[in-house]
Design a protein around this motif. Structure first.
Motif, PDB file in Angstrom:
ATOM      1  N   UNK A 133       0.814  -1.217   0.000  1.00  0.00           N
ATOM      2  CA  UNK A 133       0.000   0.000   0.000  1.00  0.00           C
ATOM      3  C   UNK A 133       0.842   1.259   0.000  1.00  0.00           C
ATOM      4  N   UNK A 134       1.998   1.208   0.662  1.00  0.00           N
ATOM      5  CA  UNK A 134       2.935   2.321   0.640  1.00  0.00           C
ATOM      6  C   UNK A 134       2.310   3.671   0.895  1.00  0.00           C
ATOM      7  N   UNK A 135       2.634   4.612   0.031  1.00  0.00           N
ATOM      8  CA  UNK A 135       2.203   5.994   0.237  1.00  0.00           C
ATOM      9  C   UNK A 135       0.702   6.182   0.061  1.00  0.00           C
ATOM     10  N   UNK A 136       0.037   5.237  -0.625  1.00  0.00           N
ATOM     11  CA  UNK A 136      -1.421   5.319  -0.733  1.00  0.00           C
ATOM     12  C   UNK A 136      -2.032   5.309   0.667  1.00  0.00           C
ATOM     13  N   UNK A 137      -1.532   4.438   1.522  1.00  0.00           N
ATOM     14  CA  UNK A 137      -2.049   4.347   2.888  1.00  0.00           C
ATOM     15  C   UNK A 137      -1.725   5.593   3.696  1.00  0.00           C
ATOM     16  N   UNK A 138      -0.590   6.223   3.411  1.00  0.00           N
ATOM     17  CA  UNK A 138      -0.218   7.440   4.137  1.00  0.00           C
ATOM     18  C   UNK A 138      -1.228   8.563   3.903  1.00  0.00           C
ATOM     19  N   UNK A 139      -1.908   8.520   2.778  1.00  0.00           N
ATOM     20  CA  UNK A 139      -2.852   9.580   2.415  1.00  0.00           C
ATOM     21  C   UNK A 139      -4.232   9.394   3.051  1.00  0.00           C
ATOM     22  N   UNK A 140      -4.467   8.266   3.694  1.00  0.00           N
ATOM     23  CA  UNK A 140      -5.775   7.992   4.289  1.00  0.00           C
ATOM     24  C   UNK A 140      -6.002   8.888   5.500  1.00  0.00           C
ATOM     25  N   UNK A 141      -7.171   9.519   5.531  1.00  0.00           N
ATOM     26  CA  UNK A 141      -7.490  10.407   6.637  1.00  0.00           C
ATOM     27  C   UNK A 141      -8.692   9.941   7.440  1.00  0.00           C
ATOM     28  N   UNK A 142      -9.583   9.181   6.841  1.00  0.00           N
ATOM     29  CA  UNK A 142     -10.816   8.768   7.500  1.00  0.00           C
ATOM     30  C   UNK A 142     -10.805   7.268   7.816  1.00  0.00           C
ATOM     31  N   UNK A 143     -11.332   6.868   8.973  1.00  0.00           N
ATOM     32  CA  UNK A 143     -11.392   5.437   9.316  1.00  0.00           C
ATOM     33  C   UNK A 143     -12.154   4.610   8.280  1.00  0.00           C
ATOM     34  N   UNK A 144     -13.179   5.185   7.676  1.00  0.00           N
ATOM     35  CA  UNK A 144     -13.943   4.443   6.675  1.00  0.00           C
ATOM     36  C   UNK A 144     -13.075   4.103   5.464  1.00  0.00           C
ATOM     37  N   UNK A 145     -12.174   5.018   5.098  1.00  0.00           N
ATOM     38  CA  UNK A 145     -11.261   4.741   3.984  1.00  0.00           C
ATOM     39  C   UNK A 145     -10.311   3.612   4.338  1.00  0.00           C
ATOM     40  N   UNK A 146      -9.894   3.560   5.588  1.00  0.00           N
ATOM     41  CA  UNK A 146      -9.016   2.496   6.057  1.00  0.00           C
ATOM     42  C   UNK A 146      -9.713   1.150   5.930  1.00  0.00           C
ATOM     43  N   UNK A 147     -10.945   1.078   6.390  1.00  0.00           N
ATOM     44  CA  UNK A 147     -11.698  -0.175   6.307  1.00  0.00           C
ATOM     45  C   UNK A 147     -11.910  -0.591   4.861  1.00  0.00           C
ATOM     46  N   UNK A 148     -12.191   0.365   4.000  1.00  0.00           N
ATOM     47  CA  UNK A 148     -12.381   0.060   2.578  1.00  0.00           C
ATOM     48  C   UNK A 148     -11.100  -0.492   1.965  1.00  0.00           C
ATOM     49  N   UNK A 149      -9.978   0.124   2.292  1.00  0.00           N
ATOM     50  CA  UNK A 149      -8.694  -0.350   1.787  1.00  0.00           C
ATOM     51  C   UNK A 149      -8.441  -1.788   2.234  1.00  0.00           C
ATOM     52  N   UNK A 150      -8.698  -2.075   3.507  1.00  0.00           N
ATOM     53  CA  UNK A 150      -8.488  -3.429   4.018  1.00  0.00           C
ATOM     54  C   UNK A 150      -9.418  -4.420   3.343  1.00  0.00           C
ATOM     55  N   UNK A 151     -10.678  -4.064   3.180  1.00  0.00           N
ATOM     56  CA  UNK A 151     -11.639  -4.963   2.531  1.00  0.00           C
ATOM     57  C   UNK A 151     -11.207  -5.287   1.113  1.00  0.00           C
ATOM     58  N   UNK A 152     -10.765  -4.292   0.372  1.00  0.00           N
ATOM     59  CA  UNK A 152     -10.298  -4.535  -0.999  1.00  0.00           C
ATOM     60  C   UNK A 152      -9.073  -5.437  -0.999  1.00  0.00           C
ATOM     61  N   UNK A 153      -8.144  -5.157  -0.101  1.00  0.00           N
ATOM     62  CA  UNK A 153      -6.947  -5.990  -0.023  1.00  0.00           C
ATOM     63  C   UNK A 153      -7.311  -7.420   0.342  1.00  0.00           C
ATOM     64  N   UNK A 154      -8.178  -7.596   1.335  1.00  0.00           N
ATOM     65  CA  UNK A 154      -8.503  -8.945   1.791  1.00  0.00           C
ATOM     66  C   UNK A 154      -9.244  -9.742   0.718  1.00  0.00           C
ATOM     67  N   UNK A 155     -10.003  -9.078  -0.122  1.00  0.00           N
ATOM     68  CA  UNK A 155     -10.697  -9.787  -1.204  1.00  0.00           C
ATOM     69  C   UNK A 155      -9.754 -10.190  -2.329  1.00  0.00           C
ATOM     70  N   UNK A 156      -8.784  -9.346  -2.616  1.00  0.00           N
ATOM     71  CA  UNK A 156      -7.911  -9.631  -3.760  1.00  0.00           C
ATOM     72  C   UNK A 156      -6.628 -10.347  -3.384  1.00  0.00           C
ATOM     73  N   UNK A 157      -6.150 -10.165  -2.173  1.00  0.00           N
ATOM     74  CA  UNK A 157      -4.821 -10.688  -1.816  1.00  0.00           C
ATOM     75  C   UNK A 157      -4.815 -11.673  -0.659  1.00  0.00           C
ATOM     76  N   UNK A 158      -5.959 -12.021  -0.129  1.00  0.00           N
ATOM     77  CA  UNK A 158      -5.980 -12.916   1.025  1.00  0.00           C
ATOM     78  C   UNK A 158      -5.479 -14.310   0.673  1.00  0.00           C
ATOM     79  N   UNK A 159      -5.460 -14.663  -0.599  1.00  0.00           N
ATOM     80  CA  UNK A 159      -4.896 -15.943  -1.019  1.00  0.00           C
ATOM     81  C   UNK A 159      -3.418 -16.047  -0.682  1.00  0.00           C
ATOM     82  N   UNK A 160      -2.805 -14.917  -0.417  1.00  0.00           N
ATOM     83  CA  UNK A 160      -1.396 -14.897  -0.031  1.00  0.00           C
ATOM     84  C   UNK A 160      -1.188 -15.723   1.231  1.00  0.00           C
ATOM     85  N   UNK A 161      -2.138 -15.680   2.142  1.00  0.00           N
ATOM     86  CA  UNK A 161      -2.022 -16.458   3.380  1.00  0.00           C
ATOM     87  C   UNK A 161      -1.915 -17.941   3.051  1.00  0.00           C
TER      88      UNK A 161
END
Length: 134
Positions: free
Chosen positions: A89-117
């Motif tokens: 996520x790098x600098x994209x995450x640094x730009x997050x200001x609202x908790x809702x944006x954080x949750x959205x970022x995590x949800x997107x990551x978990x849907x697309x990259x959770x297979x990494x586990x």
């Protein structure tokens, strides 16, 4: 993890420069330093995701190895997933200001990259089989 990050960056048209690759390798591999870009509450969400995947796979969060030392599988996988999330996520995450944006970022990551586990678990399984065979 670093190879996947580099491939993702290249696919997005932003290849990793040699110097950036070397700095990432030094930080993540040799010094085990994680550049934290994501808000700390996401660490708990990552731990919950790992626990869920372990449960789905029929695995326990802790095991004992053959010499009687503990293996904190859930904690180790959470640390690996946390490092990967922050790297990707790098600098994209640094730009997050609202908790809702954080949750959205995590949800997107978990849907697309959770297979990494599961990839990490498969790699660990292969290493365990090789260790038992020797």
């Amino acid at each position: 993890m670093l190879k996947r990050w580099s491939a993702q960056r290249s696919a997005a048209g932003q290849p990793v420069a040699v110097g950036e690759w070397e700095r990432a390798k030094q930080s993540y591999v040799y010094r085990a330093e994680i550049g934290v870009h994501l808000p700390l509450p996401l660490h708990g969400m990552a731990a919950a995701l790992v626990a869920s995947r372990l449960n789905e796979s029929g695995l326990q969060p802790h095991y004992w190895c053959t010499v009687g030392e503990p293996v904190a599988l859930a904690a180790d996988l959470t640390a690996l997933v946390w490092a990967e999330m922050n790297l990707c996520t790098g600098t994209l995450a640094d730009a997050i200001e609202q908790p809702a944006e954080t949750a959205t970022l995590f949800e997107r990551w978990s849907l697309t990259c959770a297979g990494i586990i599961h990839e990490h678990l498969a790699h660990l399984h292969g290493q365990a089989l090789r260790a038992l065979a020797s």
